[in-house]
Design a protein around this motif. Sequence first.
Motif, mmCIF file in Angstrom:
data_model
loop_
_atom_site.group_PDB
_atom_site.id
_atom_site.type_symbol
_atom_site.label_atom_id
_atom_site.label_comp_id
_atom_site.label_asym_id
_atom_site.label_seq_id
_atom_site.Cartn_x
_atom_site.Cartn_y
_atom_site.Cartn_z
ATOM 1 N N GLU A 1 -0.737 9.831 -2.130
ATOM 2 C CA GLU A 1 0.188 8.862 -2.713
ATOM 3 C C GLU A 1 1.595 9.451 -2.766
ATOM 4 O OE1 GLU A 1 -1.430 7.267 -6.330
ATOM 5 O OE2 GLU A 1 -3.236 6.516 -5.327
ATOM 6 N N ARG B 1 4.429 1.401 -11.609
ATOM 7 C CA ARG B 1 3.115 1.196 -10.985
ATOM 8 C C ARG B 1 2.434 -0.031 -11.592
ATOM 9 N NH1 ARG B 1 2.080 5.537 -7.692
ATOM 10 N NH2 ARG B 1 3.439 7.323 -8.105
ATOM 11 N N GLN C 1 -3.567 0.528 -7.442
ATOM 12 C CA GLN C 1 -2.239 0.557 -8.040
ATOM 13 C C GLN C 1 -1.189 0.433 -6.942
ATOM 14 O OE1 GLN C 1 0.362 2.940 -7.924
ATOM 15 N NE2 GLN C 1 -0.653 4.358 -6.520
ATOM 16 N N MET C 2 -0.202 -0.405 -7.220
ATOM 17 C CA MET C 2 0.901 -0.612 -6.293
ATOM 18 C C MET C 2 2.166 -0.016 -6.912
ATOM 19 S SD MET C 2 2.587 -4.169 -4.814
ATOM 20 C CE MET C 2 0.991 -4.838 -4.347
ATOM 21 N N ALA C 3 2.732 0.965 -6.230
ATOM 22 C CA ALA C 3 4.001 1.537 -6.673
ATOM 23 C C ALA C 3 5.136 0.589 -6.291
ATOM 24 C CB ALA C 3 4.209 2.906 -6.036
ATOM 25 N N TYR C 4 6.178 0.557 -7.102
ATOM 26 C CA TYR C 4 7.312 -0.307 -6.777
ATOM 27 C C TYR C 4 8.561 0.179 -7.498
ATOM 28 C CZ TYR C 4 6.687 -2.560 -11.353
ATOM 29 O OH TYR C 4 6.588 -2.796 -12.702
ATOM 30 N N PRO D 1 8.413 -2.964 -3.385
ATOM 31 C CA PRO D 1 7.070 -2.388 -3.540
ATOM 32 C C PRO D 1 6.659 -1.535 -2.351
ATOM 33 C CG PRO D 1 6.908 -4.670 -2.834
ATOM 34 C CD PRO D 1 8.384 -4.366 -2.953
ATOM 35 N N ASP D 2 5.759 -0.598 -2.625
ATOM 36 C CA ASP D 2 4.974 0.056 -1.583
ATOM 37 C C ASP D 2 3.663 -0.719 -1.484
ATOM 38 O OD1 ASP D 2 6.755 2.082 -0.973
ATOM 39 O OD2 ASP D 2 5.813 3.567 -2.270
ATOM 40 N N GLN D 3 3.377 -1.292 -0.328
ATOM 41 C CA GLN D 3 2.152 -2.070 -0.188
ATOM 42 C C GLN D 3 0.911 -1.171 -0.281
ATOM 43 O OE1 GLN D 3 2.040 -5.400 -0.088
ATOM 44 N NE2 GLN D 3 4.275 -5.482 -0.187
ATOM 45 N N ILE D 4 -0.210 -1.775 -0.642
ATOM 46 C CA ILE D 4 -1.476 -1.033 -0.664
ATOM 47 C C ILE D 4 -1.719 -0.442 0.728
ATOM 48 C CG2 ILE D 4 -3.995 -1.248 -0.918
ATOM 49 C CD1 ILE D 4 -2.379 -1.369 -3.546
ATOM 50 N N SER E 1 1.343 4.038 -2.974
ATOM 51 C CA SER E 1 0.306 3.132 -3.468
ATOM 52 C C SER E 1 -1.082 3.606 -3.057
ATOM 53 C CB SER E 1 0.566 1.711 -2.956
ATOM 54 O OG SER E 1 1.738 1.187 -3.549
ATOM 55 N N SER E 2 -2.107 2.938 -3.596
ATOM 56 C CA SER E 2 -3.501 3.334 -3.357
ATOM 57 C C SER E 2 -3.854 3.312 -1.875
ATOM 58 C CB SER E 2 -4.452 2.396 -4.110
ATOM 59 O OG SER E 2 -4.258 2.480 -5.496
#
Length: 340
Positions: A36, A48, A59-62, A105-108, A113-114
């Motif tokens: 991650e 997150r 979890q999606m980071a953004y 966002p960072d996509q899954i 992100s996960s």
Amino acid sequence: MLRSTRRSTFASAVLLALTLSGAGAEPLMDPAYGPELDEFAYPFPVERYAFTSQRQPLQMAYLDVRPEKPNGRTAVLLHGKNFCAATWESQIRALTGAGYRVIAPDQIGFCKSSKPAAYQFTFRQLAENTRALLDTLGIARPILVGHSTGGMLAAHYALLYPKEVAQLVLVNPIGLEDWSAKGVPPTSVEQWYQRELKVTAASIRAYETATYYAGQWEPRYEPWVTMLAGLNAGPGKEAVAWDSALLYDMILTQPVVYRLPQIAVPTLLMIGQKDNTAIGKDLAPPEVRASLGNYPELGKAAAKAIPGAKLVEFPALGHAPQMSDPEGFNRALIAGIAAP
């Protein structure tokens, strides 16, 4: 549920990348980050979004960056396949300076992100994940700005939720042609996985120079090579490579070109004319390869296909105009979304 994570200093990551690269020379060694992007700093605080999807917790980071003087509008920036939320840094600063709240966002399956071991990656699923995040944040009718694979995602989002998008901006989106139909041979997920395991900083730099930056490499691009190389070389590299393989399969099997006439959202196309991106092009026969990724033609065709679309062309730029000429790109972007 939302939670924050500690912010480390982005400047130190830039300095590390330039030190490793000798300001443009070949790095002494590839960096290594966790699955991650652990320890790779983003230029803004990372939030997150925890949620459940396909029977598993993810979890999606953004990034959620607010302007000092809000204009009441929100821009949502959707990254490409080899990009992350952090690579929008210049656009985030320009947009917030113009009064826009920015969500990136960072996509899954990507970046911070996960990286699920089993996940049916579809553009619809990624769009649903993004919508759920925006709903949680109370954001209605944002401006969607999608680059590369993020452009495909933005187009699918606008097709799924046309009344929930104020404007669509597509920056050198992929999916404007059907590569499989044009002759790119079938590639299994396992084949993509084996290819991704071999990714290095040197291979990333060579590809990006030829495709993203129209043959012109600059040391300021090095942190983003460090970011990708470290993600692909770290202790979670198998999980990263596997999700990357699943994502390549998604991209190749879900072209959006056939649905462009159905987009019912005001659309701005921003196209670097020296782009030659075509996923799997290197696997195609030479006569097929030469016909793929012709963005001067693809951009005009997309503008004609999407009702009422406007086209901005960058004659000297490649696949990533927002990074090659951030000042010129940002001016064009802000001008293009200024009108209601």
